[in-house]
Design an enzyme around this catalytic site. Structure first.
Site, PDB file in Angstrom:
ATOM      1  N   ALA A  20       0.815  -1.220   0.000  1.00 51.64           N
ATOM      2  CA  ALA A  20       0.000   0.000   0.000  1.00 51.64           C
ATOM      3  C   ALA A  20       0.850   1.273   0.000  1.00 51.64           C
ATOM      4  CB  ALA A  20      -0.927  -0.016   1.207  1.00 51.64           C
TER       5      ALA A  20
ATOM      6  N   HIS B 254      -3.765 -10.038  -3.942  1.00 54.60           N
ATOM      7  CA  HIS B 254      -4.993  -9.794  -3.181  1.00 54.60           C
ATOM      8  C   HIS B 254      -6.149  -9.380  -4.075  1.00 54.60           C
ATOM      9  CE1 HIS B 254      -2.466  -9.134   0.735  1.00 54.60           C
ATOM     10  NE2 HIS B 254      -2.590 -10.396   0.403  1.00 54.60           N
TER      11      HIS B 254
ATOM     12  N   CYS C 137     -19.124 -12.685  -8.570  1.00 59.80           N
ATOM     13  CA  CYS C 137     -20.107 -13.510  -7.851  1.00 59.80           C
ATOM     14  C   CYS C 137     -19.357 -14.471  -6.928  1.00 59.80           C
ATOM     15  CB  CYS C 137     -20.948 -14.289  -8.862  1.00 59.80           C
ATOM     16  SG  CYS C 137     -22.049 -15.497  -8.103  1.00 59.80           S
TER      17      CYS C 137
ATOM     18  N   CYS D  73     -20.549 -18.227  -9.670  1.00 60.29           N
ATOM     19  CA  CYS D  73     -20.875 -18.833 -10.960  1.00 60.29           C
ATOM     20  C   CYS D  73     -19.948 -18.338 -12.061  1.00 60.29           C
ATOM     21  CB  CYS D  73     -22.328 -18.519 -11.320  1.00 60.29           C
ATOM     22  SG  CYS D  73     -22.592 -16.764 -11.710  1.00 60.29           S
TER      23      CYS D  73
ATOM     24  N   CYS E 191     -26.005 -11.319  -7.856  1.00 60.07           N
ATOM     25  CA  CYS E 191     -25.549 -11.741  -9.181  1.00 60.07           C
ATOM     26  C   CYS E 191     -26.728 -11.824 -10.155  1.00 60.07           C
ATOM     27  CB  CYS E 191     -24.863 -13.106  -9.060  1.00 60.07           C
ATOM     28  SG  CYS E 191     -24.367 -13.789 -10.654  1.00 60.07           S
TER      29      CYS E 191
ATOM     30  N   SER F  76       4.615  -3.085   4.885  1.00 59.78           N
ATOM     31  CA  SER F  76       5.034  -3.306   6.268  1.00 59.78           C
ATOM     32  C   SER F  76       5.503  -4.751   6.454  1.00 59.78           C
ATOM     33  CB  SER F  76       3.889  -2.989   7.227  1.00 59.78           C
ATOM     34  OG  SER F  76       2.781  -3.810   6.932  1.00 59.78           O
TER      35      SER F  76
ATOM     36  N   ASN G 120      11.169   1.476   2.222  1.00 57.05           N
ATOM     37  CA  ASN G 120       9.991   1.717   3.057  1.00 57.05           C
ATOM     38  C   ASN G 120      10.290   2.895   3.975  1.00 57.05           C
ATOM     39  OD1 ASN G 120       7.356   0.405   3.340  1.00 57.05           O
ATOM     40  ND2 ASN G 120       7.859   0.285   5.512  1.00 57.05           N
TER      41      ASN G 120
HETATM   42  P1  NAD Z   1       0.618  -1.604   5.042  1.00 55.74           P
HETATM   43  O1  NAD Z   1      -0.396  -0.512   5.207  1.00 55.74           O
HETATM   44  O2  NAD Z   1       0.670  -2.665   6.048  1.00 55.74           O
HETATM   45  O3  NAD Z   1       2.084  -0.996   4.978  1.00 55.74           O
HETATM   46  C1  NAD Z   1       2.419   0.056   4.153  1.00 55.74           C
HETATM   47  C2  NAD Z   1       3.853   0.417   4.484  1.00 55.74           C
HETATM   48  O4  NAD Z   1       4.267   1.410   3.569  1.00 55.74           O
HETATM   49  C3  NAD Z   1       4.039   0.987   5.903  1.00 55.74           C
HETATM   50  O5  NAD Z   1       5.165   0.403   6.495  1.00 55.74           O
HETATM   51  C4  NAD Z   1       4.218   2.478   5.643  1.00 55.74           C
HETATM   52  O6  NAD Z   1       5.036   3.075   6.627  1.00 55.74           O
HETATM   53  C5  NAD Z   1       4.884   2.457   4.289  1.00 55.74           C
HETATM   54  N1  NAD Z   1       4.673   3.649   3.470  1.00 55.74           N
HETATM   55  C6  NAD Z   1       3.585   4.441   3.402  1.00 55.74           C
HETATM   56  N2  NAD Z   1       3.762   5.395   2.478  1.00 55.74           N
HETATM   57  C7  NAD Z   1       5.002   5.197   1.951  1.00 55.74           C
HETATM   58  C8  NAD Z   1       5.748   5.842   0.938  1.00 55.74           C
HETATM   59  N3  NAD Z   1       5.268   6.896   0.281  1.00 55.74           N
HETATM   60  N4  NAD Z   1       6.982   5.361   0.645  1.00 55.74           N
HETATM   61  C9  NAD Z   1       7.502   4.313   1.306  1.00 55.74           C
HETATM   62  N5  NAD Z   1       6.820   3.653   2.282  1.00 55.74           N
HETATM   63  C10 NAD Z   1       5.596   4.090   2.575  1.00 55.74           C
HETATM   64  O7  NAD Z   1       0.373  -2.144   3.598  1.00 55.74           O
HETATM   65  P2  NAD Z   1       0.658  -3.567   3.022  1.00 55.74           P
HETATM   66  O8  NAD Z   1       1.946  -4.093   3.550  1.00 55.74           O
HETATM   67  O9  NAD Z   1       0.481  -3.447   1.572  1.00 55.74           O
HETATM   68  O10 NAD Z   1      -0.490  -4.493   3.601  1.00 55.74           O
HETATM   69  C11 NAD Z   1      -1.804  -4.086   3.837  1.00 55.74           C
HETATM   70  C12 NAD Z   1      -2.871  -4.675   2.969  1.00 55.74           C
HETATM   71  O11 NAD Z   1      -3.653  -3.578   2.603  1.00 55.74           O
HETATM   72  C13 NAD Z   1      -2.443  -5.285   1.690  1.00 55.74           C
HETATM   73  O12 NAD Z   1      -2.846  -6.575   1.740  1.00 55.74           O
HETATM   74  C14 NAD Z   1      -3.223  -4.575   0.586  1.00 55.74           C
HETATM   75  O13 NAD Z   1      -4.026  -5.519  -0.093  1.00 55.74           O
HETATM   76  C15 NAD Z   1      -4.161  -3.664   1.288  1.00 55.74           C
HETATM   77  N6  NAD Z   1      -4.270  -2.277   0.823  1.00 55.74           N
HETATM   78  C16 NAD Z   1      -4.145  -1.955  -0.491  1.00 55.74           C
HETATM   79  C17 NAD Z   1      -4.242  -0.617  -0.884  1.00 55.74           C
HETATM   80  C18 NAD Z   1      -4.111  -0.277  -2.338  1.00 55.74           C
HETATM   81  O14 NAD Z   1      -4.490  -1.082  -3.190  1.00 55.74           O
HETATM   82  N7  NAD Z   1      -3.547   0.887  -2.672  1.00 55.74           N
HETATM   83  C19 NAD Z   1      -4.458   0.386   0.057  1.00 55.74           C
HETATM   84  C20 NAD Z   1      -4.592   0.011   1.401  1.00 55.74           C
HETATM   85  C21 NAD Z   1      -4.475  -1.325   1.769  1.00 55.74           C
END
Ligand code: NAD
Length: 257
Positions: free
Chosen positions: A22, A117, A125, A137, A159, A201, A225
């Site tokens: 994310a 994910h 559906c 389906c 659906c 994370s 990160n």
């Molecule tokens: P997470 O929220 O657990 O971790 C995100 C990490 O990115 C954190 O450690 C944060 O400090 C860091 N971060 C935030 N902004 C940043 C940047 N600009 N540069 C560098 N690091 C940055 O997210 P995750 O590990 O992806 O897991 C959470 C779940 O949330 C995933 O399974 C995902 O499916 C879902 N999710 C997806 C979205 C999306 O599609 N954009 C948004 C929110 C959550």
């Protein structure tokens, strides 16, 4: 560590696999789950399990409201998404494996994208499942299909083909992962020469197992990160910074541009 170490690692690599979370999309205006102000500070994750979605029309209504909030606004890919597409165009990156469901890698031009994910751009559906495994389906439609029905007064769309439950084509808490995507992700991670994880994370399994799998198969591990992760000690390079600020320069320098 410095961005120069990342540049050096990327410059010598020919089978880079990016693993994104994310955090790569926060600079596009999509909040992540765990940071202050993230989605889960306003919605309770315990509500959005697959099983609760199946049994409760109220949970489905709240889930559609959350989805609408996630999809609201015209989110554009940022410089980090584009840098990965550039690495792929240059023949140096083989795939992006992402935990994100926002479609921004594809919008940036990445072609080989494994969405472990699922995608929030579509709905599907799920039938009337009795376990954590969807039993649909096969009906699938853009997410707008559901929102049009909700706006038309049907707040629990079903659906059109089999009257089963319809859900975002994402993997919910408590829902079985998509086996094909998991297999593809593991294959990419274990055949990479560099696994580049960005904005995750690295706390959610089984996805968090990929860095370990890649490392065991001989890949170098780089982590970008803005906060520490549980895998930093295992990594060859750790860059603490914002993806959109770190990646474009590192990629341009690695490609000699
Ligand atoms: P997470 O929220 O657990 O971790 C995100 C990490 O990115 C954190 O450690 C944060 O400090 C860091 N971060 C935030 N902004 C940043 C940047 N600009 N540069 C560098 N690091 C940055 O997210 P995750 O590990 O992806 O897991 C959470 C779940 O949330 C995933 O399974 C995902 O499916 C879902 N999710 C997806 C979205 C999306 O599609 N954009 C948004 C929110 C959550």
């Amino acid at each position: 560590m410095t961005v120069a170490a990342l540049t050096q690692l990327l410059a010598g690599a020919t089978r880079i696999v990016a693993f994104t979370g994310a955090g790569i999309s926060t600079e596009s205006g999509i909040p992540d789950f765990r940071s202050p102000g993230g989605i889960w500070t306003r919605y309770d994750p315990r509500e959005f399990t697959f099983d609760r979605y199946v049994v409760s029309a109220e949970v489905r209504r709240r889930s559609w409201a959350m989805r609408r909030e996630l999809l609201a606004g015209a989110h554009e890919p940022n410089a980090a998404h584009r840098a990965l597409a550039e690495l792929e165009d240059a023949g140096r990156l083989v795939a992006v494996v992402t935990q994100n469901t926002d479609g921004l890698h594809q919008a940036a031009g990445s072609r080989e994208v494994v969405e472990i994910h699922g995608t929030s751009r579509a709905v599907t559906c799920i039938g009337e499942p009795t376990s954590g495994v969807p039993a649909g389906c096969g009906f699938r439609a853009p997410a707008s299909w559901a929102f049009e029905r909700i706006d038309g007064g049907d707040d629990d769309p079903r659906c059109p083909d089999c009257d089963g439950l319809v859900k975002s084509a994402t993997v919910s808490f408590g829902q079985a992962m998509f086996p094909d995507a998991l297999e593809a992700a593991a294959e990419h991670a274990t055949s990479a020469d560099v696994l580049l994880t960005i904005g995750s994370s690295l706390q959610v399994y089984p996805a968090a197992g990929l860095p370990q799998a890649a490392r065991s198969a001989g890949a170098s591990l780089a982590i970008v990160n803005d906060e520490p992760t549980p895998f930093d000690a295992l990594a060859d390079v750790v860059v603490r910074g914002r993806a959109g600020e770190v990646l474009p320069g590192a990629v341009a320098d690695a490609l000699g541009r």
